[in-house]
Design an enzyme around this catalytic site. Structure first.
Site, PDB file in Angstrom:
ATOM      1  N   HIS A  36       0.826  -1.212   0.000  1.00  0.00           N
ATOM      2  CA  HIS A  36       0.000   0.000   0.000  1.00  0.00           C
ATOM      3  C   HIS A  36       0.865   1.268   0.000  1.00  0.00           C
ATOM      4  CE1 HIS A  36       0.897  -1.390   4.021  1.00  0.00           C
ATOM      5  NE2 HIS A  36       0.828  -0.146   4.441  1.00  0.00           N
ATOM      6  N   GLY A  53       7.495   1.234   1.465  1.00  0.00           N
ATOM      7  CA  GLY A  53       7.781   2.570   1.977  1.00  0.00           C
ATOM      8  C   GLY A  53       9.236   2.951   1.803  1.00  0.00           C
ATOM      9  N   GLY A  73      12.000  -3.578   3.369  1.00  0.00           N
ATOM     10  CA  GLY A  73      11.253  -4.818   3.609  1.00  0.00           C
ATOM     11  C   GLY A  73      11.160  -5.657   2.354  1.00  0.00           C
ATOM     12  N   HIS A 108      27.607  -4.785 -11.437  1.00  0.00           N
ATOM     13  CA  HIS A 108      28.441  -5.580 -10.533  1.00  0.00           C
ATOM     14  C   HIS A 108      27.706  -6.754  -9.899  1.00  0.00           C
ATOM     15  CE1 HIS A 108      31.736  -2.318  -9.681  1.00  0.00           C
ATOM     16  NE2 HIS A 108      31.461  -2.448 -10.973  1.00  0.00           N
ATOM     17  N   ASN A 109      26.423  -6.569  -9.592  1.00  0.00           N
ATOM     18  CA  ASN A 109      25.689  -7.579  -8.818  1.00  0.00           C
ATOM     19  C   ASN A 109      24.680  -8.359  -9.648  1.00  0.00           C
ATOM     20  OD1 ASN A 109      25.592  -4.740  -6.867  1.00  0.00           O
ATOM     21  ND2 ASN A 109      26.890  -6.446  -6.253  1.00  0.00           N
ATOM     22  N   ARG A 145      31.821 -13.669  -8.200  1.00  0.00           N
ATOM     23  CA  ARG A 145      31.249 -13.162  -6.938  1.00  0.00           C
ATOM     24  C   ARG A 145      29.751 -13.421  -6.880  1.00  0.00           C
ATOM     25  NH1 ARG A 145      34.896  -7.727  -7.705  1.00  0.00           N
ATOM     26  NH2 ARG A 145      36.870  -8.739  -7.175  1.00  0.00           N
ATOM     27  N   ARG A 158      35.132 -10.339 -13.608  1.00  0.00           N
ATOM     28  CA  ARG A 158      35.440 -10.664 -12.209  1.00  0.00           C
ATOM     29  C   ARG A 158      34.193 -10.705 -11.323  1.00  0.00           C
ATOM     30  NH1 ARG A 158      36.296  -5.182 -12.692  1.00  0.00           N
ATOM     31  NH2 ARG A 158      35.703  -3.870 -10.923  1.00  0.00           N
ATOM     32  N   HIS A 159      33.129 -10.040 -11.803  1.00  0.00           N
ATOM     33  CA  HIS A 159      31.908  -9.996 -10.998  1.00  0.00           C
ATOM     34  C   HIS A 159      31.112 -11.298 -11.069  1.00  0.00           C
ATOM     35  CE1 HIS A 159      32.715  -5.823 -10.305  1.00  0.00           C
ATOM     36  NE2 HIS A 159      32.790  -5.608 -11.610  1.00  0.00           N
ATOM     37  N   GLY A 171      11.694   0.380   0.592  1.00  0.00           N
ATOM     38  CA  GLY A 171      12.396  -0.606  -0.247  1.00  0.00           C
ATOM     39  C   GLY A 171      13.111  -1.653   0.594  1.00  0.00           C
TER      40      GLY A 171
HETATM   41  C1  RB5 Z   1       4.428  -0.108   5.533  1.00  0.00           C
HETATM   42  O1  RB5 Z   1       3.979   0.843   6.441  1.00  0.00           O
HETATM   43  C2  RB5 Z   1       5.943  -0.159   5.551  1.00  0.00           C
HETATM   44  O2  RB5 Z   1       6.398  -0.757   6.718  1.00  0.00           O
HETATM   45  C3  RB5 Z   1       6.448  -0.922   4.337  1.00  0.00           C
HETATM   46  O3  RB5 Z   1       5.974  -0.314   3.193  1.00  0.00           O
HETATM   47  C4  RB5 Z   1       7.947  -0.989   4.133  1.00  0.00           C
HETATM   48  O4  RB5 Z   1       8.520   0.283   4.183  1.00  0.00           O
HETATM   49  C5  RB5 Z   1       8.681  -1.965   4.901  1.00  0.00           C
HETATM   50  O5  RB5 Z   1       9.907  -2.143   4.748  1.00  0.00           O
END
Ligand code: RB5
Length: 150
Positions: free
Chosen positions: A10, A69, A73, A101-102, A139, A135-136, A71
């Site tokens: 969300h 929110g 999580g 690189h990754n 890894r 080289r990457h 990135g």
């Molecule tokens: C949601 O409120 C928030 O926790 C989620 O979007 C995120 O940022 C988690 O890492």
């Protein structure tokens, strides 16, 4: 043509919708698939991370974008999935390096930490940068060998 699977919770919904508009027709060799969420109703980000990661892991050509929110999580969750190299990046430079690189196959973005225009620059840089190999490669292979270990 490669497939780009995009998903958000969300907190990332508005940015996902904006990026869907931005992506439409912009990259001729990219087919975009929206994996949700469908609206602003609260949804647990690991559910969306698993959905997008599952799709990306099936197809070596596929890539993903995950937005929450921060990135954070999304990247933690996506990196639990075999075959996924998810990078939570914050500017064009880190976007390019995560590919070069990754060999990142999932791009994670923070809707509360990035503006729409910043996100567009990041997505463009990320999609246009190939893996450097060399080289990457060793890894990245070492990272793959860590999958499932404790
Ligand atoms: C949601 O409120 C928030 O926790 C989620 O979007 C995120 O940022 C988690 O890492």
């Amino acid at each position: 043509m490669k497939t780009l699977f995009i998903g958000s919770d969300h907190a990332g919904f508005d940015l996902k919708e904006k990026l869907l508009v931005f992506l439409s027709g912009k990259f001729a060799d990219v087919r975009v698939v929206d994996c949700g969420c469908p609206d602003l109703q609260s949804v647990d980000y690991p559910v969306i991370a698993e959905k997008v990661s599952h799709e990306v892991a099936q197809d070596p050509e596929a890539v993903g974008i995950l937005i929450c929110g921060t990135g954070i999580g999304m990247s933690i969750a996506a990196n639990k999935m075999s075959g996924i190299r998810a990078a939570n990046v914050w500017n064009e430079e880190t976007a390019k390096l995560s590919r070069a690189h990754n060999n990142a196959n999932v791009l994670c973005l923070g809707a509360r930490t990035l503006t729409g225009p910043e996100s567009q620059l990041i997505v463009t840089a990320w999609l246009n940068t190939p893996f450097s190999g060399g080289r990457h490669l060793n890894r990245v292979n070492l990272i793959s060998q860590m999958e499932g270990k404790k």
